[in-house]
Design a protein around this motif. Structure first.
Motif, PDB file in Angstrom:
ATOM      1  N   ALA A  42      -5.893  -0.526  -0.766  1.00 57.03           N
ATOM      2  CA  ALA A  42      -5.692   0.531  -1.758  1.00 57.03           C
ATOM      3  C   ALA A  42      -4.434   0.179  -2.549  1.00 57.03           C
ATOM      4  O   ALA A  42      -3.380  -0.062  -1.965  1.00 57.03           O
ATOM      5  CB  ALA A  42      -5.525   1.872  -1.064  1.00 57.03           C
ATOM      6  N   ASP A  43      -4.573   0.104  -3.865  1.00 56.22           N
ATOM      7  CA  ASP A  43      -3.421  -0.244  -4.701  1.00 56.22           C
ATOM      8  C   ASP A  43      -2.572   1.014  -4.894  1.00 56.22           C
ATOM      9  O   ASP A  43      -3.035   2.000  -5.464  1.00 56.22           O
ATOM     10  CB  ASP A  43      -3.919  -0.786  -6.054  1.00 56.22           C
ATOM     11  N   GLN A  44      -1.324   0.969  -4.381  1.00 54.81           N
ATOM     12  CA  GLN A  44      -0.424   2.125  -4.369  1.00 54.81           C
ATOM     13  C   GLN A  44      -0.983   3.226  -3.465  1.00 54.81           C
ATOM     14  O   GLN A  44      -1.677   4.128  -3.908  1.00 54.81           O
ATOM     15  CB  GLN A  44      -0.173   2.697  -5.781  1.00 54.81           C
ATOM     16  N   TYR A  82       5.713  -4.735  -5.501  1.00 51.72           N
ATOM     17  CA  TYR A  82       4.808  -4.627  -6.640  1.00 51.72           C
ATOM     18  C   TYR A  82       3.425  -5.142  -6.231  1.00 51.72           C
ATOM     19  O   TYR A  82       3.271  -5.708  -5.140  1.00 51.72           O
ATOM     20  CB  TYR A  82       5.309  -5.481  -7.811  1.00 51.72           C
ATOM     21  N   THR A  83       2.459  -4.997  -7.142  1.00 52.76           N
ATOM     22  CA  THR A  83       1.075  -5.357  -6.816  1.00 52.76           C
ATOM     23  C   THR A  83       0.903  -6.829  -6.443  1.00 52.76           C
ATOM     24  O   THR A  83       0.290  -7.150  -5.420  1.00 52.76           O
ATOM     25  CB  THR A  83       0.170  -5.010  -8.009  1.00 52.76           C
ATOM     26  N   GLY A  84       1.416  -7.727  -7.277  1.00 53.80           N
ATOM     27  CA  GLY A  84       1.266  -9.160  -6.993  1.00 53.80           C
ATOM     28  C   GLY A  84       1.900  -9.544  -5.669  1.00 53.80           C
ATOM     29  O   GLY A  84       1.230 -10.079  -4.774  1.00 53.80           O
ATOM     30  N   ASP A 354      -0.948  -2.284  -0.947  1.00 55.11           N
ATOM     31  CA  ASP A 354      -0.005  -3.319  -1.415  1.00 55.11           C
ATOM     32  C   ASP A 354       1.420  -2.804  -1.575  1.00 55.11           C
ATOM     33  O   ASP A 354       2.357  -3.576  -1.651  1.00 55.11           O
ATOM     34  CB  ASP A 354      -0.500  -3.952  -2.727  1.00 55.11           C
ATOM     35  N   HIS A 355       1.604  -1.490  -1.641  1.00 55.84           N
ATOM     36  CA  HIS A 355       2.919  -0.861  -1.754  1.00 55.84           C
ATOM     37  C   HIS A 355       2.707   0.647  -1.794  1.00 55.84           C
ATOM     38  O   HIS A 355       1.579   1.112  -1.937  1.00 55.84           O
ATOM     39  CB  HIS A 355       3.661  -1.314  -3.025  1.00 55.84           C
ATOM     40  N   GLY A 356       3.804   1.392  -1.703  1.00 51.34           N
ATOM     41  CA  GLY A 356       3.729   2.842  -1.807  1.00 51.34           C
ATOM     42  C   GLY A 356       4.014   3.303  -3.227  1.00 51.34           C
ATOM     43  O   GLY A 356       3.557   2.672  -4.178  1.00 51.34           O
TER      44      GLY A 356
HETATM   45 ZN   LIG Z   1      -0.117  -2.333  -6.770  1.00 53.99          ZN
END
Ligand SMILES: [Zn+2]
Length: 556
Positions: A42-44, A82-84, A354-356
């Motif tokens: 899940a992205d974020q 970050y996403t990457g 990938d991050h909060g």
């Molecule tokens: Zn992200």
């Protein structure tokens, strides 16, 4: 760089995989290799989403994975959340200083411009009319192997397919040996010439259905009645984009009379994007016959829309909650389908993020805490002024600003004829005067190992890859950020080493894992644990260890 052709057209392998599934193994024998690994990112998505939103989640989605799987809070031990960098760390189990993916964008000394960290000059995005320096298009800059590269190195007949709306989400999970599909500026799913010269027939067929065009104008409504959400709908600190607005129902036209570029840009911020992505996932399962071959296949899915909605409306908004609910229901329906198709012992599912996310700083500030946005112009003018005064050289001292890096002019540093450390420190000390700048770490400090013994310095060092990093890394105080989203007056971001950004859920599901809750693990352990369950060599630069308490004993 040639394309990877091994993913499709697998044939002629039969009878090599005689091992029965776990259920049939009986007695003490542990589970064998799965037919299909589904990695959901899940992205974020913060760890606390599962506890806060749990009561309104579907019993068959993330709650089911939690109840039946091995779960933990995963902690990112590096600064650049970050996403990457997040996806790279998930896939490689290594920090940015080793895998090279430390920011979403960086100043490329060779091309003399800011580029996406995954920009590849030798590669074209299929079907794209124009390619910009912001486009992601290959894993060339990712150093070392991913866990799924290790799978493919061992058995080339294993297929690895990664899907996301964002290029970097798909590309980094696909690694060097898988295939990545992502959303194009033409409203379709595409890939790049790194992987193939032409989209497979099943992709062309999916695109020809024009699902995104057909959804044009369908407003985004809440999934549940308004009173089921934990917060009110509207906040003056929520952002908007191309007519999406701040409150439900959100119009989804991009302000256009029919499908076109602005509409395609808004799609990923709405359920239309999520639904399209999950429809494409099903097409990939069927089109690539995933899980039907002799070797373990992988379907990696990065769900991008949670991130985009989080940026616009903040992590506590009704919009974010609604997108998280939709993600959860998408997981529930995919899981139900897969469990009909695969027996226990044939399917391994892993879920993480990938991050909060940082709370909207302006809302935090209203609650009497220090919070805010640091503007790029302020950073730039502060540094220019300080260095001009101290070294008596007026000019463009700041070459580029790509958070959290400040790139200084090598030419002017040379003209100053002093140790570069003095220039970097002068810039950093000037920035300390700005509200929201907590500290800074310089290139020379990092290269010479002159770091204070603090957690933040360690986190910065783990995210620092010298060939792509700046001369100065700015560390904002909690609830402050800068960069693309710092320039906006509304909405939020992520990217710090504070807990709201670093802590994400981890769930492993399938007979390889011991059900239960396992406290906090380091996110570099994620790939190590997955590699161990799949009996693979860990990725080359993996810094983590398998979390053995989460694993059932492996069949020897
Ligand atoms: Zn992200």
């Amino acid at each position: 760089m040639s394309g990877v052709s091994g993913v499709s057209g697998v044939s002629g392998v039969s009878g090599a995989h005689a091992a029965p599934p776990a259920g049939a193994a009986g007695g003490k024998a542990g589970p064998v290799a799965p037919k299909l690994v589904v990695l959901l990112v899940a992205d974020q998505f913060r760890a606390d989403n599962l506890t806060r939103l749990g009561p309104i989640f579907d019993p068959g989605g993330l709650r089911r994975l939690l109840q039946k799987g091995a779960s933990a809070i995963g902690h990112y031990g590096q600064q650049n959340t970050y996403t990457g960098p997040g996806h790279a760390l998930i896939a490689t189990g290594s920090y940015g200083y080793l895998n090279g993916i430390t920011q979403n964008k960086f100043w490329n000394q060779r091309s003399g411009r800011s580029e996406s960290m995954l920009y590849d000059d030798n590669i074209k995005i299929l079907g794209s009319k124009k390619q910009s320096a912001d486009d992601d298009n290959s894993p060339r800059n990712l150093i070392g192997s991913t866990v799924f590269d290790e799978l493919r190195l061992l058995r080339r007949e294993s297929k690895v397919v990664a899907v996301a709306l964002k290029g970097r989400g798909a590309i980094l999970l696909a690694g060097h040996l898988g295939q990545a599909y992502f959303f194009s500026d033409q409203g379709e799913m595409t890939s790049s010439t790194f992987y193939m010269n032409q989209l497979p027939e099943w992709v062309q067929k999916w695109n020809s259905q024009k699902l995104v065009d057909k959804a044009f104008g369908t407003p985004w409504e809440r999934l549940l009645p308004a009173d089921k959400y934990l917060t009110p709908d509207d906040s003056p600190h929520e952002s908007s984009l191309m007519g999406l607005g701040r409150t439900f129902p959100h119009p989804t036209t991009g302000g256009l009379p029919g499908p076109g570029p602005a509409y395609y840009e808004t799609v990923a911020y709405t359920p239309i994007g999520l639904d399209a992505e999950m429809s494409f996932v099903r097409a990939a399962l069927a089109g690539e016959k995933l899980g039907q071959g002799a070797a373990t296949d992988v379907l990696a899915i990065s769900i991008s829309s949670t991130d985009l909605v989080g940026h616009l409306y903040g992590p506590f908004s009704q919009e974010y909650q609604d997108m998280a609910l939709r993600l959860d229901r998408a997981v529930a329906s995919l899981l139900a389908e897969l469990e009909k198709r695969f027996k226990p012992g044939e399917l391994l599912v892993a879920f993480t993020a990938d991050h909060g996310a940082t709370p909207i700083p302006d809302e935090v500030a209203e609650n009497h805490m220090l919070a805010g946005r640091i503007k790029k112009d302020t950073i730039k003018s502060t540094v220019q002024k300080a260095l001009g005064a101290q070294f008596g050289i007026q000019g463009e001292w700041v070459t580029a600003l790509e958070d959290p890096s400040i790139y200084l002019s090598a030419k002017l540093i040379a003209q100053a004829k002093v140790d570069p450390l003095l220039v970097e420190e002068a810039a950093g000390k000037a920035l300390l005067e700005l509200p929201g700048v907590l500290t800074f770490v310089t290139r020379t400090q990092l290269l010479r190992g002159w770091l204070p013994p603090t957690d933040v310095a360690t986190a910065v060092a783990r995210s620092y890859f010298p060939p792509r990093a700046g001369d100065l890394v700015v560390v904002p105080a909690p609830f402050y950020f800068w960069g693309k989203y710092g320039e906006n007056e509304k909405g939020s971001s992520h990217g710090s080493f504070y807990r709201y950004d670093t802590d994400v859920p981890v769930i492993f599901y399938g007979p390889w894992f011991q059900p239960g809750e396992f406290g906090v693990i380091e996110m570099v352990d994620f790939a190590a644990t997955l590699a161990h369950a799949l009996k693979l060599t860990p990725p080359a630069a993996c810094a983590g260890r398998p979390v053995t308490t989460m694993l059932r004993p492996i069949q020897r």
